[in-house]
Design an enzyme around this catalytic site. Structure first.
Site, mmCIF file in Angstrom:
data_model
loop_
_atom_site.group_PDB
_atom_site.id
_atom_site.type_symbol
_atom_site.label_atom_id
_atom_site.label_comp_id
_atom_site.label_asym_id
_atom_site.label_seq_id
_atom_site.Cartn_x
_atom_site.Cartn_y
_atom_site.Cartn_z
ATOM 1 N N LYS A 8 -2.983 47.217 3.486
ATOM 2 C CA LYS A 8 -4.440 47.071 3.558
ATOM 3 C C LYS A 8 -5.023 46.561 2.238
ATOM 4 C CE LYS A 8 -5.430 51.367 4.622
ATOM 5 N NZ LYS A 8 -4.148 52.032 4.892
ATOM 6 N N ARG A 83 -12.310 56.654 8.128
ATOM 7 C CA ARG A 83 -10.982 57.171 8.440
ATOM 8 C C ARG A 83 -11.014 58.285 9.462
ATOM 9 N NH1 ARG A 83 -8.165 55.600 3.327
ATOM 10 N NH2 ARG A 83 -6.183 56.557 3.115
ATOM 11 N N ARG A 122 6.956 51.494 -3.612
ATOM 12 C CA ARG A 122 5.712 51.347 -4.374
ATOM 13 C C ARG A 122 5.552 52.503 -5.348
ATOM 14 N NH1 ARG A 122 -0.069 51.200 -1.330
ATOM 15 N NH2 ARG A 122 -0.016 53.455 -1.495
ATOM 16 N N ARG A 128 1.119 56.145 -8.678
ATOM 17 C CA ARG A 128 0.231 56.959 -7.841
ATOM 18 C C ARG A 128 0.914 58.271 -7.523
ATOM 19 N NH1 ARG A 128 -2.990 53.948 -3.064
ATOM 20 N NH2 ARG A 128 -2.790 56.056 -2.217
ATOM 21 N N ARG A 139 0.503 61.747 4.681
ATOM 22 C CA ARG A 139 -0.550 60.735 4.841
ATOM 23 C C ARG A 139 -0.368 59.949 6.136
ATOM 24 N NH1 ARG A 139 0.673 57.943 -0.311
ATOM 25 N NH2 ARG A 139 -0.709 56.285 0.389
HETATM 26 P P1 AMP Z 1 -5.848 55.189 -0.068
HETATM 27 O O1 AMP Z 1 -5.836 54.536 -1.415
HETATM 28 O O2 AMP Z 1 -6.755 54.478 0.901
HETATM 29 O O3 AMP Z 1 -4.468 55.428 0.482
HETATM 30 O O4 AMP Z 1 -6.490 56.637 -0.274
HETATM 31 C C1 AMP Z 1 -5.869 57.606 -1.091
HETATM 32 C C2 AMP Z 1 -6.422 58.990 -0.782
HETATM 33 O O5 AMP Z 1 -7.842 59.007 -1.016
HETATM 34 C C3 AMP Z 1 -6.257 59.424 0.656
HETATM 35 O O6 AMP Z 1 -4.981 59.991 0.912
HETATM 36 C C4 AMP Z 1 -7.385 60.450 0.773
HETATM 37 O O7 AMP Z 1 -7.046 61.667 0.143
HETATM 38 C C5 AMP Z 1 -8.496 59.817 -0.030
HETATM 39 N N1 AMP Z 1 -9.359 58.938 0.799
HETATM 40 C C6 AMP Z 1 -9.517 57.583 0.690
HETATM 41 N N2 AMP Z 1 -10.368 57.121 1.602
HETATM 42 C C7 AMP Z 1 -10.770 58.202 2.335
HETATM 43 C C8 AMP Z 1 -11.624 58.388 3.444
HETATM 44 N N3 AMP Z 1 -12.281 57.363 4.021
HETATM 45 N N4 AMP Z 1 -11.785 59.653 3.907
HETATM 46 C C9 AMP Z 1 -11.176 60.701 3.349
HETATM 47 N N5 AMP Z 1 -10.330 60.600 2.319
HETATM 48 C C10 AMP Z 1 -10.126 59.367 1.799
#
Ligand code: AMP
Length: 181
Positions: A8, A83, A122, A128, A139
């Site tokens: 993404k 989400r 990654r 991260r 996740r």
């Molecule tokens: P990502 O970089 O999109 O994988 O997001 C990393 C982490 O941020 C996720 O595992 C969640 O803990 C939090 N996060 C990001 N976007 C959201 C969202 N829309 N709703 C809730 N938690 C989020």
């Protein structure tokens, strides 16, 4: 939309350049809040570290404020938000209030084992803290439980575009641009 590791963020970067619009990744915004040790970052940390979703109310407040800023006027690409169904409903309300309109919801899909391998790779370079095998699996689970129902939500609104997320990065970018034409 798409499960963790599907690409993404990479695709969003390419698309923002192609359309010359801004890219809003809620994961990136939250990580920035975390490193700046803001109140929001501190509240979000325990969920992010565990691979859980940060509560909807926090995300909706954060994005309502963000979408009002001037740089959103020419259009934007949302990455990692909404989400959950609650977030999608909240977003619909926010967009109505701001007079904005969603053009499409793109869903990138790919085989789950492939994705887990990609994320483990990654994790070796990203730094991260949530790119470890246990958190990755958590996740993925959260994606299927909480986020996959959004596919139906956007299908019903006639906005859903499904795109195969396996291939080279430019191939996938081209596929997305094609469905957005
Ligand atoms: P990502 O970089 O999109 O994988 O997001 C990393 C982490 O941020 C996720 O595992 C969640 O803990 C939090 N996060 C990001 N976007 C959201 C969202 N829309 N709703 C809730 N938690 C989020």
């Amino acid at each position: 939309m798409g499960p963790p590791g599907v690409g993404k963020g990479t695709q969003a970067t390419n698309l923002k350049d192609h359309y010359d619009i801004i890219h809003l990744s809620t994961g990136d915004i939250l990580r920035a809040e975390l490193s700046a040790e803001t109140e929001l970052g501190i509240r979000a940390k325990k969920y992010m570290d565990a691979g859980e979703l940060v509560p909807d109310a926090l995300l909706l407040t954060m994005m309502e404020q963000r979408l009002q800023q001037d740089d959103c006027e020419r259009g934007y690409l949302l990455d990692g938000f909404p989400r959950t169904i609650l977030q999608a409903e909240g977003l619909t309300k926010i967009l109505t209030e701001l007079g904005h309109q969603l053009d499409a919801a793109v869903s990138l899909y790919a085989n789950e084992d492939e994705l887990i391998n990609r994320l483990i790779l990654r994790g070796k370079t990203s730094g991260r803290s949530d790119d470890t095998e246990d958190v990755i699996k958590q996740r993925q689970k959260v994606y299927w439980d909480a986020t996959a129902p959004l596919l139906d939500y956007y299908q019903k609104l006639n906005l859903l575009q499904k795109v195969d997320g396996l291939g080279t990065i430019p191939e996938i970018t081209e596929r997305i641009i094609e469905v957005l034409r």
